[in-house]
Design a protein around this motif. Structure first.
Motif, PDB file in Angstrom:
ATOM      1  N   ALA A 100       0.802  -1.231   0.000  1.00  0.00           N
ATOM      2  CA  ALA A 100       0.000   0.000   0.000  1.00  0.00           C
ATOM      3  C   ALA A 100       0.837   1.283   0.000  1.00  0.00           C
ATOM      4  CB  ALA A 100      -0.924   0.001   1.203  1.00  0.00           C
ATOM      5  N   ASN A 101       2.126   1.193   0.412  1.00  0.00           N
ATOM      6  CA  ASN A 101       2.920   2.440   0.455  1.00  0.00           C
ATOM      7  C   ASN A 101       3.919   2.545  -0.695  1.00  0.00           C
ATOM      8  OD1 ASN A 101       4.679   0.499   1.183  1.00  0.00           O
ATOM      9  ND2 ASN A 101       5.581   1.631   2.899  1.00  0.00           N
ATOM     10  N   CYS A 102       3.783   1.654  -1.669  1.00  0.00           N
ATOM     11  CA  CYS A 102       4.770   1.626  -2.760  1.00  0.00           C
ATOM     12  C   CYS A 102       4.480   2.715  -3.803  1.00  0.00           C
ATOM     13  CB  CYS A 102       4.732   0.240  -3.409  1.00  0.00           C
ATOM     14  SG  CYS A 102       5.901   0.062  -4.746  1.00  0.00           S
ATOM     15  N   VAL A 103       5.538   3.445  -4.184  1.00  0.00           N
ATOM     16  CA  VAL A 103       5.422   4.469  -5.228  1.00  0.00           C
ATOM     17  C   VAL A 103       5.786   3.847  -6.575  1.00  0.00           C
ATOM     18  CG1 VAL A 103       6.507   6.576  -6.104  1.00  0.00           C
ATOM     19  CG2 VAL A 103       5.861   6.421  -3.703  1.00  0.00           C
ATOM     20  N   LEU A 104       4.984   4.173  -7.597  1.00  0.00           N
ATOM     21  CA  LEU A 104       5.240   3.645  -8.943  1.00  0.00           C
ATOM     22  C   LEU A 104       5.744   4.777  -9.825  1.00  0.00           C
ATOM     23  CD1 LEU A 104       1.935   1.624  -9.462  1.00  0.00           C
ATOM     24  CD2 LEU A 104       4.198   0.657  -9.066  1.00  0.00           C
ATOM     25  N   ALA A 105       6.921   4.573 -10.427  1.00  0.00           N
ATOM     26  CA  ALA A 105       7.467   5.621 -11.300  1.00  0.00           C
ATOM     27  C   ALA A 105       7.796   5.033 -12.663  1.00  0.00           C
ATOM     28  CB  ALA A 105       8.720   6.216 -10.669  1.00  0.00           C
ATOM     29  N   THR A 106       7.708   5.880 -13.679  1.00  0.00           N
ATOM     30  CA  THR A 106       8.134   5.465 -15.016  1.00  0.00           C
ATOM     31  C   THR A 106       9.268   6.358 -15.480  1.00  0.00           C
ATOM     32  OG1 THR A 106       7.511   5.267 -17.347  1.00  0.00           O
ATOM     33  CG2 THR A 106       6.251   6.862 -16.050  1.00  0.00           C
ATOM     34  N   ASN A 107      10.189   5.743 -16.213  1.00  0.00           N
ATOM     35  CA  ASN A 107      11.317   6.508 -16.771  1.00  0.00           C
ATOM     36  C   ASN A 107      11.007   6.955 -18.201  1.00  0.00           C
ATOM     37  OD1 ASN A 107      14.086   7.445 -16.647  1.00  0.00           O
ATOM     38  ND2 ASN A 107      14.599   5.788 -18.057  1.00  0.00           N
ATOM     39  N   THR A 108       9.729   6.936 -18.562  1.00  0.00           N
ATOM     40  CA  THR A 108       9.385   7.321 -19.941  1.00  0.00           C
ATOM     41  C   THR A 108      10.016   8.650 -20.332  1.00  0.00           C
ATOM     42  OG1 THR A 108       7.629   7.764 -21.526  1.00  0.00           O
ATOM     43  CG2 THR A 108       7.166   8.395 -19.261  1.00  0.00           C
ATOM     44  N   THR A 134       5.004  12.975  -4.805  1.00  0.00           N
ATOM     45  CA  THR A 134       5.950  13.947  -5.371  1.00  0.00           C
ATOM     46  C   THR A 134       7.085  14.214  -4.377  1.00  0.00           C
ATOM     47  OG1 THR A 134       4.059  14.942  -6.467  1.00  0.00           O
ATOM     48  CG2 THR A 134       6.097  16.207  -6.516  1.00  0.00           C
ATOM     49  N   ASP A 135       6.733  14.411  -3.109  1.00  0.00           N
ATOM     50  CA  ASP A 135       7.750  14.682  -2.088  1.00  0.00           C
ATOM     51  C   ASP A 135       8.731  13.520  -1.949  1.00  0.00           C
ATOM     52  OD1 ASP A 135       6.737  17.131  -1.599  1.00  0.00           O
ATOM     53  OD2 ASP A 135       5.619  16.564   0.197  1.00  0.00           O
ATOM     54  N   LYS A 136       8.179  12.296  -1.992  1.00  0.00           N
ATOM     55  CA  LYS A 136       9.060  11.121  -1.876  1.00  0.00           C
ATOM     56  C   LYS A 136      10.054  11.069  -3.033  1.00  0.00           C
ATOM     57  CE  LYS A 136       6.173   7.792   0.651  1.00  0.00           C
ATOM     58  NZ  LYS A 136       5.312   6.611   0.542  1.00  0.00           N
ATOM     59  N   ILE A 137       9.588  11.418  -4.227  1.00  0.00           N
ATOM     60  CA  ILE A 137      10.471  11.350  -5.404  1.00  0.00           C
ATOM     61  C   ILE A 137      11.502  12.481  -5.376  1.00  0.00           C
ATOM     62  CG2 ILE A 137      10.498  11.543  -7.965  1.00  0.00           C
ATOM     63  CD1 ILE A 137       9.684   8.761  -6.811  1.00  0.00           C
ATOM     64  N   ILE A 138      11.091  13.648  -4.895  1.00  0.00           N
ATOM     65  CA  ILE A 138      12.053  14.765  -4.782  1.00  0.00           C
ATOM     66  C   ILE A 138      13.156  14.367  -3.786  1.00  0.00           C
ATOM     67  CG2 ILE A 138      12.332  17.147  -3.924  1.00  0.00           C
ATOM     68  CD1 ILE A 138       9.532  17.744  -5.115  1.00  0.00           C
ATOM     69  N   LYS A 139      12.754  13.738  -2.694  1.00  0.00           N
ATOM     70  CA  LYS A 139      13.705  13.313  -1.664  1.00  0.00           C
ATOM     71  C   LYS A 139      14.658  12.242  -2.221  1.00  0.00           C
ATOM     72  CE  LYS A 139      13.085  12.288   3.137  1.00  0.00           C
ATOM     73  NZ  LYS A 139      12.144  11.721   4.079  1.00  0.00           N
ATOM     74  N   LEU A 140      14.082  11.289  -2.932  1.00  0.00           N
ATOM     75  CA  LEU A 140      14.910  10.215  -3.516  1.00  0.00           C
ATOM     76  C   LEU A 140      15.906  10.794  -4.530  1.00  0.00           C
ATOM     77  CD1 LEU A 140      15.531   7.169  -3.911  1.00  0.00           C
ATOM     78  CD2 LEU A 140      13.747   7.131  -5.666  1.00  0.00           C
ATOM     79  N   THR A 141      15.439  11.734  -5.336  1.00  0.00           N
ATOM     80  CA  THR A 141      16.303  12.369  -6.343  1.00  0.00           C
ATOM     81  C   THR A 141      17.535  12.968  -5.657  1.00  0.00           C
ATOM     82  OG1 THR A 141      14.386  12.837  -7.720  1.00  0.00           O
ATOM     83  CG2 THR A 141      16.346  14.145  -8.158  1.00  0.00           C
ATOM     84  N   LYS A 142      17.299  13.681  -4.542  1.00  0.00           N
ATOM     85  CA  LYS A 142      18.404  14.304  -3.790  1.00  0.00           C
ATOM     86  C   LYS A 142      19.330  13.235  -3.229  1.00  0.00           C
ATOM     87  CE  LYS A 142      16.318  18.656  -2.446  1.00  0.00           C
ATOM     88  NZ  LYS A 142      15.248  19.052  -1.540  1.00  0.00           N
TER      89      LYS A 142
END
Ligand SMILES: NC(=O)c1ccc[n+]([C@@H]2O[C@H](COP(=O)([O-])OP(=O)(O)OC[C@H]3O[C@@H](n4cnc5c(N)ncnc54)[C@H](O)[C@@H]3O)[C@@H](O)[C@H]2O)c1
Length: 285
Positions: free
Chosen positions: A109-117, A163-171
């Motif tokens: 339930a807490n998994c984020v799904l991202a695409t590299n498209t 969005t916040d999780k992905i910004i954090k991961l990017t950093k």
């Protein structure tokens, strides 16, 4: 995020898996082609050696990466642990949609799904998903271990938490995120692909040879790499797919892939990955 799944072990999937694992994230990588998965394992090991030789990573980071990365043929129980998925399969809408529909039945339930498209609409991929709020575009650049930019693309329903999780991961991965609206090709490929296509048309029109075209852009415009060499690095099939997405998305024939690009893709001359594109490459390049 500490447990990642990478779908697709081609040029980008291999690089992203390497990047995640160097940064202490337990990473599993899978592919529908066992052959490509095997090649990916070889490629990751070679790349780690090369990064170490160039002092881009330390001995410890190399060991960390090898320890953290697992090449898996079929997904099983391990998917329950995953809190981040990044998809890097072929640039094809149906392929991506099928992958995410399959994934959302299995993830926690807490998994984020991202695409590299590189170009396909995030909102459209998400349109039939049960959890569109957890879906986002995270567009890495090639090679993913080196290039600083990540284009972050929010779909219509992507929520702030995702969005916040992905910004954090990017950093955490040492990258710089730039947010783009969900529009065909986002920022990067809307600008880059017409330039590459025009360079190919310049070649097709016998205005100049490959070296001259690339030299003009390197020496005259201070690009670190000429457009034809960059097309080889990206993959000519990927360039063609992105141009088709731009053409169909904007309903504008100005994005039609050059006939020469189509011909080379049909002949299997895809650039570096097949060792033949606008340039020839030996095995170690
Ligand atoms: N090449 C680049 O420079 C670049 C840069 C940024 C983003 N991208 C994007 O990243 C994605 C991947 O591009 P690439 O260059 O790595 O392509 P690639 O052709 O090197 O690799 C794609 C891989 O996906 C696998 N695959 C296909 N369908 C699958 C499925 N259903 N399940 C699992 N694996 C599957 C293929 O077997 C292949 O190994 C594309 O969306 C592309 O637009 C590419």
């Amino acid at each position: 995020m500490n447990n990642a799944l990478v779908i697709g072990s081609g040029v980008m999937g291999s690089g992203i898996a390497q990047l995640l694992s160097i940064n202490k994230i337990k990473t599993i990588i899978t592919d529908s082609s066992i052959d490509n998965l095997k090649k990916s394992k070889e490629k990751v090991l070679l790349n780690l050696d090369s990064l170490l030789k160039k002092s881009i990573i330390t001995k410890n980071q190399k060991a960390e990466s090898i320890k953290n990365i697992d090449f898996i043929k079929t997904l099983d129980q391990e998917i329950n642990q995953v809190d981040f998925v990044i998809e890097a399969a072929n640039e094809n809408f149906d392929t991506k949609k099928k992958i995410f529909k399959m994934l959302e039945k299995k993830i926690s339930a807490n998994c984020v799904l991202a695409t590299n498209t590189s170009s396909i609409s995030i909102s459209e991929i998400a349109s039939e998903l049960k959890f569109p709020e957890r879906f986002i575009g995270m567009h890495f650049f090639n090679p993913a271990t080196i290039m600083k930019l990540v284009e972050i693309v929010k779909g219509r329903e992507t929520n702030m938490e995702t969005t916040d999780k992905i910004i954090k991961l990017t950093k955490r991965l040492g990258k710089i995120g730039v947010i783009s609206k969900d529009s065909p090709g986002f920022i990067s490929n809307r600008i880059l692909m017409p330039m590459i296509n025009e360079a190919i048309e310049t070649l097709r029109g016998n205005v100049a040879e490959v070296d001259e075209i690339d030299s003009v852009m390197r020496l005259g415009m201070a690009h670190p790499m000429g457009p034809l060499k960059l097309a080889d690095l990206i993959g000519l099939d990927v360039c063609m797919s992105i141009l088709e997405v731009l053409r169909d998305g904007f309903n504008d024939k100005k994005y039609d892939p050059s006939p020469l690009l189509i011909k080379m893709v049909n002949e299997g001359k895809l650039g570096r990955k097949t060792r033949q594109g606008f340039y020839k490459y030996n095995k170690t390049k």
